[in-house]
Design a protein around this motif. Structure first.
Motif, PDB file in Angstrom:
ATOM      1  N   GLY A  80      12.948  -6.596 -28.383  1.00 30.51           N
ATOM      2  CA  GLY A  80      13.062  -8.043 -28.503  1.00 30.51           C
ATOM      3  C   GLY A  80      13.468  -8.629 -27.163  1.00 30.51           C
ATOM      4  N   ASP A  81      13.547  -9.955 -27.102  1.00 29.42           N
ATOM      5  CA  ASP A  81      13.992 -10.572 -25.856  1.00 29.42           C
ATOM      6  C   ASP A  81      15.492 -10.353 -25.688  1.00 29.42           C
ATOM      7  OD1 ASP A  81      15.265 -12.417 -27.510  1.00 29.42           O
ATOM      8  OD2 ASP A  81      13.851 -14.032 -27.112  1.00 29.42           O
ATOM      9  N   LEU A  82      16.003 -10.722 -24.522  1.00 28.34           N
ATOM     10  CA  LEU A  82      17.402 -10.426 -24.208  1.00 28.34           C
ATOM     11  C   LEU A  82      18.355 -11.084 -25.199  1.00 28.34           C
ATOM     12  CD1 LEU A  82      19.400  -9.035 -22.352  1.00 28.34           C
ATOM     13  CD2 LEU A  82      19.315 -11.043 -20.849  1.00 28.34           C
ATOM     14  N   SER A  83      18.064 -12.319 -25.580  1.00 27.57           N
ATOM     15  CA  SER A  83      18.921 -13.021 -26.527  1.00 27.57           C
ATOM     16  C   SER A  83      18.995 -12.277 -27.864  1.00 27.57           C
ATOM     17  CB  SER A  83      18.386 -14.441 -26.746  1.00 27.57           C
ATOM     18  OG  SER A  83      19.138 -15.095 -27.744  1.00 27.57           O
ATOM     19  N   THR A  84      17.851 -11.821 -28.342  1.00 23.68           N
ATOM     20  CA  THR A  84      17.792 -11.082 -29.610  1.00 23.68           C
ATOM     21  C   THR A  84      18.535  -9.757 -29.509  1.00 23.68           C
ATOM     22  OG1 THR A  84      15.668 -12.088 -30.132  1.00 23.68           O
ATOM     23  CG2 THR A  84      16.218 -10.051 -31.306  1.00 23.68           C
ATOM     24  N   ARG A  85      18.351  -9.073 -28.411  1.00 25.27           N
ATOM     25  CA  ARG A  85      18.994  -7.770 -28.236  1.00 25.27           C
ATOM     26  C   ARG A  85      20.515  -7.905 -28.167  1.00 25.27           C
ATOM     27  NH1 ARG A  85      15.961  -4.871 -23.455  1.00 25.27           N
ATOM     28  NH2 ARG A  85      17.001  -3.041 -24.260  1.00 25.27           N
ATOM     29  N   ILE A  86      20.991  -8.922 -27.461  1.00 28.17           N
ATOM     30  CA  ILE A  86      22.438  -9.158 -27.387  1.00 28.17           C
ATOM     31  C   ILE A  86      22.978  -9.495 -28.775  1.00 28.17           C
ATOM     32  CG2 ILE A  86      24.196 -10.761 -26.548  1.00 28.17           C
ATOM     33  CD1 ILE A  86      22.616 -10.840 -23.883  1.00 28.17           C
ATOM     34  N   SER A  87      22.273 -10.362 -29.481  1.00 27.89           N
ATOM     35  CA  SER A  87      22.700 -10.776 -30.817  1.00 27.89           C
ATOM     36  C   SER A  87      22.754  -9.584 -31.775  1.00 27.89           C
ATOM     37  CB  SER A  87      21.743 -11.847 -31.344  1.00 27.89           C
ATOM     38  OG  SER A  87      22.116 -12.230 -32.641  1.00 27.89           O
ATOM     39  N   LYS A  88      21.717  -8.750 -31.738  1.00 28.52           N
ATOM     40  CA  LYS A  88      21.676  -7.560 -32.601  1.00 28.52           C
ATOM     41  C   LYS A  88      22.804  -6.589 -32.262  1.00 28.52           C
ATOM     42  CE  LYS A  88      16.749  -7.172 -33.713  1.00 28.52           C
ATOM     43  NZ  LYS A  88      15.539  -6.365 -33.452  1.00 28.52           N
ATOM     44  N   SER A  89      23.054  -6.423 -30.979  1.00 29.97           N
ATOM     45  CA  SER A  89      24.089  -5.485 -30.536  1.00 29.97           C
ATOM     46  C   SER A  89      25.479  -5.946 -30.974  1.00 29.97           C
ATOM     47  CB  SER A  89      24.025  -5.341 -29.013  1.00 29.97           C
ATOM     48  OG  SER A  89      24.944  -4.390 -28.555  1.00 29.97           O
ATOM     49  N   LEU A  90      25.773  -7.225 -30.759  1.00 32.76           N
ATOM     50  CA  LEU A  90      27.061  -7.760 -31.194  1.00 32.76           C
ATOM     51  C   LEU A  90      27.196  -7.684 -32.714  1.00 32.76           C
ATOM     52  CD1 LEU A  90      27.319 -10.895 -28.864  1.00 32.76           C
ATOM     53  CD2 LEU A  90      28.706  -8.807 -28.728  1.00 32.76           C
ATOM     54  N   GLY A  91      26.100  -7.976 -33.423  1.00 33.58           N
ATOM     55  CA  GLY A  91      26.115  -7.905 -34.886  1.00 33.58           C
ATOM     56  C   GLY A  91      26.356  -6.498 -35.391  1.00 33.58           C
ATOM     57  N   ALA A  92      25.745  -5.511 -34.735  1.00 27.76           N
ATOM     58  CA  ALA A  92      25.925  -4.114 -35.153  1.00 27.76           C
ATOM     59  C   ALA A  92      27.366  -3.663 -34.936  1.00 27.76           C
ATOM     60  CB  ALA A  92      24.965  -3.209 -34.385  1.00 27.76           C
ATOM     61  N   PHE A  93      27.945  -4.062 -33.796  1.00 29.27           N
ATOM     62  CA  PHE A  93      29.358  -3.749 -33.567  1.00 29.27           C
ATOM     63  C   PHE A  93      30.205  -4.370 -34.671  1.00 29.27           C
ATOM     64  CE2 PHE A  93      33.446  -5.383 -32.172  1.00 29.27           C
ATOM     65  CZ  PHE A  93      34.098  -4.211 -31.836  1.00 29.27           C
ATOM     66  N   TRP A  94      29.921  -5.638 -34.980  1.00 27.27           N
ATOM     67  CA  TRP A  94      30.739  -6.344 -35.955  1.00 27.27           C
ATOM     68  C   TRP A  94      30.597  -5.761 -37.357  1.00 27.27           C
ATOM     69  CZ3 TRP A  94      34.832  -8.761 -34.942  1.00 27.27           C
ATOM     70  CH2 TRP A  94      35.509  -9.416 -35.973  1.00 27.27           C
ATOM     71  N   ASP A  95      29.406  -5.311 -37.711  1.00 27.99           N
ATOM     72  CA  ASP A  95      29.226  -4.656 -39.012  1.00 27.99           C
ATOM     73  C   ASP A  95      30.185  -3.471 -39.146  1.00 27.99           C
ATOM     74  OD1 ASP A  95      27.232  -6.456 -39.691  1.00 27.99           O
ATOM     75  OD2 ASP A  95      25.583  -5.086 -39.189  1.00 27.99           O
ATOM     76  N   GLY A  96      30.359  -2.728 -38.049  1.00 25.44           N
ATOM     77  CA  GLY A  96      31.290  -1.600 -38.053  1.00 25.44           C
ATOM     78  C   GLY A  96      32.728  -2.021 -38.255  1.00 25.44           C
ATOM     79  N   VAL A  97      33.101  -3.157 -37.684  1.00 28.29           N
ATOM     80  CA  VAL A  97      34.461  -3.678 -37.872  1.00 28.29           C
ATOM     81  C   VAL A  97      34.701  -3.961 -39.349  1.00 28.29           C
ATOM     82  CG1 VAL A  97      36.045  -5.597 -37.395  1.00 28.29           C
ATOM     83  CG2 VAL A  97      34.640  -4.651 -35.547  1.00 28.29           C
ATOM     84  N   GLU A  98      33.748  -4.655 -39.978  1.00 31.55           N
ATOM     85  CA  GLU A  98      33.937  -5.047 -41.374  1.00 31.55           C
ATOM     86  C   GLU A  98      33.806  -3.864 -42.336  1.00 31.55           C
ATOM     87  OE1 GLU A  98      31.778  -8.519 -42.552  1.00 31.55           O
ATOM     88  OE2 GLU A  98      32.660  -9.738 -40.973  1.00 31.55           O
ATOM     89  N   LEU A  99      32.998  -2.873 -41.975  1.00 33.64           N
ATOM     90  CA  LEU A  99      32.848  -1.694 -42.840  1.00 33.64           C
ATOM     91  C   LEU A  99      34.039  -0.744 -42.740  1.00 33.64           C
ATOM     92  CD1 LEU A  99      29.071  -0.811 -42.353  1.00 33.64           C
ATOM     93  CD2 LEU A  99      30.180  -1.429 -44.506  1.00 33.64           C
ATOM     94  N   PHE A 100      34.643  -0.644 -41.546  1.00 31.87           N
ATOM     95  CA  PHE A 100      35.724   0.320 -41.315  1.00 31.87           C
ATOM     96  C   PHE A 100      36.958  -0.353 -40.715  1.00 31.87           C
ATOM     97  CE2 PHE A 100      31.614   2.503 -40.717  1.00 31.87           C
ATOM     98  CZ  PHE A 100      31.664   3.362 -41.804  1.00 31.87           C
ATOM     99  N   PRO A 101      37.531  -1.322 -41.419  1.00 34.65           N
ATOM    100  CA  PRO A 101      38.681  -2.041 -40.844  1.00 34.65           C
ATOM    101  C   PRO A 101      39.874  -1.125 -40.571  1.00 34.65           C
ATOM    102  CG  PRO A 101      38.426  -2.583 -43.167  1.00 34.65           C
ATOM    103  CD  PRO A 101      37.208  -1.807 -42.763  1.00 34.65           C
ATOM    104  N   GLY A 102      40.077  -0.128 -41.412  1.00 35.76           N
ATOM    105  CA  GLY A 102      41.214   0.768 -41.215  1.00 35.76           C
ATOM    106  C   GLY A 102      41.143   1.501 -39.895  1.00 35.76           C
ATOM    107  N   GLU A 103      39.945   1.941 -39.512  1.00 42.50           N
ATOM    108  CA  GLU A 103      39.793   2.649 -38.238  1.00 42.50           C
ATOM    109  C   GLU A 103      40.088   1.721 -37.061  1.00 42.50           C
ATOM    110  OE1 GLU A 103      36.129   4.760 -37.842  1.00 42.50           O
ATOM    111  OE2 GLU A 103      36.461   5.926 -39.669  1.00 42.50           O
TER     112      GLU A 103
END
Length: 196
Positions: A76-99
């Motif tokens: 994807g373009d740079l904007s899409t790639r940055i958005s996807k990357s930040l979103g993927a990191f954030w999904d991990g935060v919400e899935l594994f808050p204890g860690e």
């Protein structure tokens, strides 16, 4: 069980104890009890508790950055790639808050324990290196340059994600947190310049 497998089980047990009971309660004895192993096995697998904590932090860091790295490489373009990357990191935060909570506890614990300070430095250095790697990859693949030094942008990203994660651990406001991520991605794009 091979020594490598025992090490992995002790690392997993340390994560479980710390998520459930906190870092200060993750004594060597508590960890081996969680792993259902005799105490002697710990000293066979690790030289010290510090070595085990280093492995825990390394695994956490790898896990929390790997999804972001993979998402960034999906295209994807740079904007899409940055958005996807930040979103993927954030999904991990919400899935594994204890860690993520454990990671903050480990940082503060390491800074307050004589001889453990290097753990905190290594933890944050690995975050900065991960951000720098993604930013450098973006510049190379997109044929752009960053108008701010990459090490400064990496520190900026780390500060935003660190602060946002801690804030979310306190209030669990996902909607506003994802909006901050969107703004962060947009702001990052303002530092894109043409390759000279």
């Amino acid at each position: 069980m091979a020594a490598k497998d025992r090490r992995e089980e002790l690392i997993a047990a340390a994560f479980r104890v710390m998520v459930r009971d906190g870092v200060t309660k993750a004594t060597t004895r508590a960890i081996v009890n969680e792993a259902k192993m005799p105490l002697g096995v710990f000293h066979y697998c690790f030289k010290s508790r510090e070595e085990l904590l280093q492995e825990v932090l390394a695994r956490f860091t790898d896990r929390s950055t790997e999804a972001a790295r993979k998402a960034f490489q999906e295209g994807g373009d740079l904007s899409t790639r940055i958005s996807k990357s930040l979103g993927a990191f954030w999904d991990g935060v919400e899935l594994f808050p204890g860690e993520h909570q454990v990671s903050y506890e480990l940082t503060h614990y390491a800074l307050r324990q004589a001889g453990f300070e290097e753990l905190a430095r290594q933890q944050y250095q690995s975050y900065l290196e991960a951000h720098q790697g993604l930013l450098a990859e973006a510049a190379k693949n997109e044929g752009i340059r960053w108008t701010v030094p990459v090490q400064v942008l990496a520190r900026y990203l780390n500060a935003v994600l660190d602060g946002l994660t801690l804030c979310w651990l306190v209030d669990r406001n996902s909607e506003d947190s994802r909006e901050v991520l969107r703004l962060t991605g947009e702001h990052l794009l303002t530092f894109v310049g043409k390759k000279e």
